[in-house]
Design a protein around this motif. Structure first.
Motif, short mmCIF file in Angstrom:
data_model
loop_
_atom_site.label_atom_id
_atom_site.label_comp_id
_atom_site.label_asym_id
_atom_site.label_seq_id
_atom_site.Cartn_x
_atom_site.Cartn_y
_atom_site.Cartn_z
N LYS A 139 2.91 -1.47 10.82
CA LYS A 139 2.21 -3.50 10.71
C LYS A 139 1.28 -3.18 10.89
CE LYS A 139 4.83 -6.29 11.44
NZ LYS A 139 5.94 -7.50 12.93
N ASN B 129 -3.89 -2.06 7.50
CA ASN B 129 -4.16 -2.06 6.26
C ASN B 129 -3.44 -1.16 5.25
OD1 ASN B 129 -6.25 -1.54 6.85
ND2 ASN B 129 -6.64 -3.01 5.81
N THR C 241 8.96 -6.23 8.07
CA THR C 241 8.32 -6.43 6.88
C THR C 241 8.76 -7.46 5.83
OG1 THR C 241 9.35 -4.54 6.96
CG2 THR C 241 7.49 -4.48 7.58
N LEU D 220 4.38 -8.95 4.57
CA LEU D 220 2.73 -8.11 4.70
C LEU D 220 2.41 -8.39 3.07
CD1 LEU D 220 4.47 -4.47 6.18
CD2 LEU D 220 3.93 -6.92 7.71
N ARG E 180 -2.68 -5.62 1.52
CA ARG E 180 -2.98 -3.71 2.08
C ARG E 180 -2.60 -2.74 1.00
NH1 ARG E 180 0.32 -4.05 7.66
NH2 ARG E 180 0.38 -6.45 8.26
#
Length: 219
Positions: free
Chosen positions: A90, A93, A123, A141, A145
Motif C-alpha cells: 500500500k 504508488n 485494498t 487504491l 497508481r
C-alpha cells in the motif's frame, strides 16, 4: 515522494539466463536514468522473502481475530508477516511485476502474494446495493497508481488463436489490480522464447520495456 515496488516472482530471482529478468534489468536501467534520484525503490523476491499461503493456520487466525480471540504464536507470526507485506504494498504508488509463465498462469508464489494484498477494507471493499452492472465492490487504491508487468513465455499468446484463450497471467493480474482500484496497467511480453531467435525476442522486449519505463518514469 513516489515509491516504486518491484515484485520479483521468478523462482530463480537472480538468474543470468532468464529472459524476463534480462528485460526487467534493462527496464530498470532506463527507468533509473530517466527518473530523479529522490524516488524510493524497493524490491521483494517472492521465492526468498517469505510470502504466506492461505492455509489452515491463516484461516484460523482470521477467524480468531474476527471473534477477538487470542492467537497462537504461529498465528501471530503469520499475520504479522501478512500485515508487513500489505503495508509495503500500500505504501507504493508504482508497481513492476516480473515473472515467467507457468502452465498458462502466474507462478504460485505470485498468487500467494496477491492473496496477501487483496484484503477487504484495506485494498477494496464490498458495497451494497451492487452497481447497475452487478459489481459489488470498489477499489480503495484509486489514487492514480500504475502497474507494469514483465513476463516471458515460450510460446506466443497474442495471435487471437487457440492459445490466446489459455493465457491467464495478465488477464488475472489486470483484473485483481482493477478490483483494487488500479486501472493503469501495462504489460511487456517477451514471447516465443522456445522457438524464435532469442536475440530478436529480447530486442523486441527491450524496445517495449524502454517505452514503458519512460512512461512510468514520467508519472
Amino acid at each position: 515522494m513516489s515509491k516504486l515496488l518491484i515484485i520479483n516472482a521468478h523462482p530463480d530471482f537472480d538468474s543470468k539466463t532468464s529472459a524476463s529478468l534480462d528485460v526487467f534489468n534493462y527496464f530498470l536501467k532506463v527507468y533509473k536514468e530517466k527518473h530523479s534520484n529522490d524516488e524510493v525503490i524497493e524490491q521483494i523476491n517472492l521465492y526468498d522473502d517469505g510470502v504466506p499461503a492461505l492455509d489452515k493456520n491463516v484461516l484460523s487466525a482470521w477467524s480468531k481475530l474476527a471473534e477477538e480471540k487470542e492467537l497462537t504464536s504461529e498465528e501471530k507470526e503469520v499475520t504479522d508477516r501478512m500485515n508487513t507485506l500489505l503495508k509495503q504494498f500500500k505504501s507504493a504508488n508504482k508497481y513492476v511485476i516480473v515473472f515467467p509463465m507457468h502452465n498458462f498462469s502466474i507462478p504460485s508464489k505470485l498468487k500467494d502474494y496477491i492473496d496477501n494484498v487483496m484484503i477487504a477494507r484495506e485494498t477494496f471493499k464490498y458495497i451494497s446495493p451492487p452497481m447497475s452492472n452487478g459489481r459489488a465492490s470498489v477499489g480503495l487504491l484509486n489514487d492514480g497508481r500504475s502497474v507494469v508487468t514483465i513476463q516471458a513465455s515460450g510460446s506466443i499468446y497474442t495471435n487471437n488463436d487457440f492459445y490466446a484463450e489459455l493465457e491467464f497471467t495478465n488477464k488475472f493480474l489486470k483484473s485483481m489490480f482493477d478490483l483494487m482500484g488500479i486501472e493503469d496497467f501495462e504489460a511487456v511480453r517477451i514471447q516465443g522464447t522456445a522457438f524464435l531467435d532469442r536475440n530478436e525476442v529480447l530486442q523486441k522486449g527491450y524496445r517495449d520495456a524502454e517505452e514503458q519505463a519512460l512512461k512510468l518514469a514520467g508519472k
